[in-house]
Motif scaffolding. Sequence first.
Motif, mmCIF file in Angstrom:
data_model
loop_
_atom_site.group_PDB
_atom_site.id
_atom_site.type_symbol
_atom_site.label_atom_id
_atom_site.label_comp_id
_atom_site.label_asym_id
_atom_site.label_seq_id
_atom_site.Cartn_x
_atom_site.Cartn_y
_atom_site.Cartn_z
ATOM 1 N N SER A 107 1.697 3.392 50.823
ATOM 2 C CA SER A 107 1.130 2.318 49.999
ATOM 3 C C SER A 107 1.772 2.202 48.613
ATOM 4 C CB SER A 107 -0.376 2.531 49.829
ATOM 5 O OG SER A 107 -0.626 3.787 49.216
ATOM 6 N N ARG A 108 2.684 3.113 48.272
ATOM 7 C CA ARG A 108 3.329 3.063 46.956
ATOM 8 C C ARG A 108 4.168 1.799 46.811
ATOM 9 N NH1 ARG A 108 3.817 7.789 43.953
ATOM 10 N NH2 ARG A 108 4.288 6.281 42.329
ATOM 11 N N ARG A 109 4.168 1.221 45.616
ATOM 12 C CA ARG A 109 4.911 -0.014 45.377
ATOM 13 C C ARG A 109 6.415 0.235 45.422
ATOM 14 N NH1 ARG A 109 4.279 -4.106 40.251
ATOM 15 N NH2 ARG A 109 5.870 -5.575 40.940
ATOM 16 N N TRP A 110 6.867 1.306 44.778
ATOM 17 C CA TRP A 110 8.288 1.626 44.755
ATOM 18 C C TRP A 110 8.551 2.856 45.601
ATOM 19 C CZ3 TRP A 110 6.054 -0.081 40.085
ATOM 20 C CH2 TRP A 110 6.538 -1.327 39.655
ATOM 21 N N TYR A 111 9.580 2.781 46.396
ATOM 22 C CA TYR A 111 10.014 3.885 47.259
ATOM 23 C C TYR A 111 8.867 4.426 48.120
ATOM 24 C CZ TYR A 111 13.957 3.567 44.099
ATOM 25 O OH TYR A 111 15.004 3.101 43.366
ATOM 26 N N PRO A 112 8.224 3.558 48.905
ATOM 27 C CA PRO A 112 7.125 4.028 49.754
ATOM 28 C C PRO A 112 7.627 4.823 50.961
ATOM 29 C CG PRO A 112 7.581 1.730 50.226
ATOM 30 C CD PRO A 112 8.480 2.123 49.062
ATOM 31 N N ASN A 113 6.767 5.721 51.447
ATOM 32 C CA ASN A 113 6.973 6.426 52.706
ATOM 33 C C ASN A 113 8.317 7.159 52.774
ATOM 34 O OD1 ASN A 113 5.979 7.224 55.223
ATOM 35 N ND2 ASN A 113 7.110 5.613 56.280
ATOM 36 N N CYS A 114 8.636 7.877 51.700
ATOM 37 C CA CYS A 114 9.872 8.653 51.692
ATOM 38 C C CYS A 114 9.686 9.907 50.830
ATOM 39 C CB CYS A 114 11.045 7.807 51.189
ATOM 40 S SG CYS A 114 10.797 7.127 49.557
ATOM 41 N N TRP A 115 10.637 10.804 50.920
ATOM 42 C CA TRP A 115 10.610 12.065 50.193
ATOM 43 C C TRP A 115 11.357 11.937 48.874
ATOM 44 C CZ3 TRP A 115 7.649 16.008 51.846
ATOM 45 C CH2 TRP A 115 7.215 15.974 53.171
ATOM 46 N N SER A 116 10.893 12.687 47.873
ATOM 47 C CA SER A 116 11.559 12.677 46.573
ATOM 48 C C SER A 116 11.250 13.966 45.821
ATOM 49 C CB SER A 116 11.123 11.471 45.740
ATOM 50 O OG SER A 116 9.761 11.579 45.369
ATOM 51 N N LEU A 117 11.994 14.174 44.754
ATOM 52 C CA LEU A 117 11.665 15.243 43.825
ATOM 53 C C LEU A 117 10.400 14.849 43.081
ATOM 54 C CD1 LEU A 117 15.227 15.911 42.367
ATOM 55 C CD2 LEU A 117 13.985 17.339 44.013
ATOM 56 N N VAL A 118 9.671 15.826 42.604
ATOM 57 C CA VAL A 118 8.468 15.546 41.831
ATOM 58 C C VAL A 118 8.872 15.041 40.445
ATOM 59 C CG1 VAL A 118 8.229 17.890 40.925
ATOM 60 C CG2 VAL A 118 6.213 16.457 41.167
ATOM 61 N N GLY A 119 8.120 14.104 39.913
ATOM 62 C CA GLY A 119 8.411 13.605 38.579
ATOM 63 C C GLY A 119 7.888 12.209 38.370
ATOM 64 N N PRO A 123 -3.021 13.236 45.116
ATOM 65 C CA PRO A 123 -3.060 12.731 46.490
ATOM 66 C C PRO A 123 -2.998 11.212 46.597
ATOM 67 C CG PRO A 123 -5.189 13.622 45.845
ATOM 68 C CD PRO A 123 -4.224 13.966 44.752
ATOM 69 N N GLU A 124 -3.277 10.482 45.515
ATOM 70 C CA GLU A 124 -3.154 9.030 45.575
ATOM 71 C C GLU A 124 -1.686 8.596 45.504
ATOM 72 O OE1 GLU A 124 -3.425 10.289 41.386
ATOM 73 O OE2 GLU A 124 -4.664 10.716 43.126
ATOM 74 N N GLU A 125 -0.802 9.501 45.033
ATOM 75 C CA GLU A 125 0.632 9.210 44.963
ATOM 76 C C GLU A 125 1.405 9.783 46.150
ATOM 77 O OE1 GLU A 125 2.660 9.996 41.318
ATOM 78 O OE2 GLU A 125 0.984 9.346 40.095
ATOM 79 N N HIS A 126 1.023 11.001 46.567
ATOM 80 C CA HIS A 126 1.759 11.714 47.620
ATOM 81 C C HIS A 126 0.806 12.104 48.740
ATOM 82 C CE1 HIS A 126 3.715 12.842 43.676
ATOM 83 N NE2 HIS A 126 4.588 12.052 44.262
#
Length: 134
Positions: free
Chosen positions: A26-38, A97-100
């Motif tokens: 549901s994230r607006r930018w870069y949804p449903n993918c892995w990333s570094l924390v930040g 948890p609302e972000e990841h």
Amino acid sequence: MTTQISIAVAALVRDGRVLLVHRRPSRRWYPNCWSLVGGHVESGESLHRAVSRECLEELGVHVHDPVPISLTIDDPTLDMHAFLVTRWEGEPVNAEPEEHDDLRWFRPNDLADLKMAHPESLPSIRGALQIATE
């Protein structure tokens, strides 16, 4: 000309593995993918302070001595600043948890199979893993 958004991210490395977070679909930018924390660097905030704050907010850990590393990305709207972190207090948890919707430790060989927010950053992440194990 568009102003770039300043972002600070951390490559937490332990036992030859890097911690990545999975961004909710549901994230607006870069949804449903892995990333570094930040995340975003706040106005007047130093890069070191931003990455430390983001690690506390998103993982619940206090980082020590973040070391700047090179990170290649192809998004011209972002001014990305990455840090290698090998020392911290606490055990990383999904504190946002609302972000990841997941966080996991990955070995270098596991990274190629992941849907990454910035796939072009993989050589930089692998380089951070190598630096941390030297």
